[in-house]
Design a protein around this motif. Structure first.
Motif, short mmCIF file in Angstrom:
data_model
loop_
_atom_site.label_atom_id
_atom_site.label_comp_id
_atom_site.label_asym_id
_atom_site.label_seq_id
_atom_site.Cartn_x
_atom_site.Cartn_y
_atom_site.Cartn_z
N LEU A 9 0.80 -1.23 0.00
CA LEU A 9 0.00 0.00 0.00
C LEU A 9 0.84 1.27 0.00
N CYS A 10 2.04 1.21 0.61
CA CYS A 10 2.87 2.42 0.74
C CYS A 10 3.15 3.04 -0.62
N MET A 11 2.89 4.37 -0.72
CA MET A 11 3.15 5.06 -1.98
C MET A 11 4.43 5.89 -1.92
N GLY A 12 5.15 5.78 -0.79
CA GLY A 12 6.49 6.32 -0.73
C GLY A 12 6.63 7.82 -0.65
N ASP A 13 5.67 8.50 -0.06
CA ASP A 13 5.80 9.96 0.03
C ASP A 13 6.69 10.40 1.21
N GLY A 14 7.00 9.47 2.10
CA GLY A 14 7.91 9.78 3.20
C GLY A 14 7.30 10.58 4.33
N ASN A 15 5.99 10.74 4.35
CA ASN A 15 5.39 11.56 5.39
C ASN A 15 5.61 10.99 6.79
N CYS A 16 5.56 9.68 6.92
CA CYS A 16 5.74 9.07 8.25
C CYS A 16 7.11 9.44 8.82
N HIS A 17 8.11 9.45 7.99
CA HIS A 17 9.46 9.82 8.44
C HIS A 17 9.51 11.28 8.86
N GLU A 54 -2.37 10.26 8.96
CA GLU A 54 -2.03 11.07 7.79
C GLU A 54 -1.60 10.24 6.58
N CYS A 55 -1.33 8.96 6.79
CA CYS A 55 -0.87 8.11 5.69
C CYS A 55 -2.02 7.90 4.70
N ALA A 56 -1.93 8.57 3.57
CA ALA A 56 -3.06 8.60 2.63
C ALA A 56 -3.55 7.22 2.21
#
Ligand code: SF4
Length: 64
Positions: A9-17, A54-56
């Protein structure tokens, strides 16, 4: 608390980091967030919940 990322599912926008760098790293090679702890330290639990909210694509699963 435990947390994991579903890489399908992860789309790799890096928001969690960005939200919680103490718990999430960003894997530049595979372009995805990664969890770097086995157990979330209590002082970072709120930030982890926010990162999950926040993880879309809803890739972050929190286990309380
Ligand atoms: S916030 Fe969600 S979609 Fe973005 S890198 Fe982290 S797990 Fe992946």
């Amino acid at each position: 608390m435990k947390v994991r990322i579903d890489y399908d599912l992860c789309m790799g926008d890096g928001n969690c980091h960005r939200v919680c760098p103490a718990v999430f790293d960003y894997d530049d090679r595979n372009l995805r967030g990664v969890v770097k702890v086995d157990v979330v330290p209590p002082e970072h639990e709120e930030a982890v919940r926010r990162a999950a909210d926040e993880c879309a694509p809803g890739a972050i699963a929190v286990e309380e």
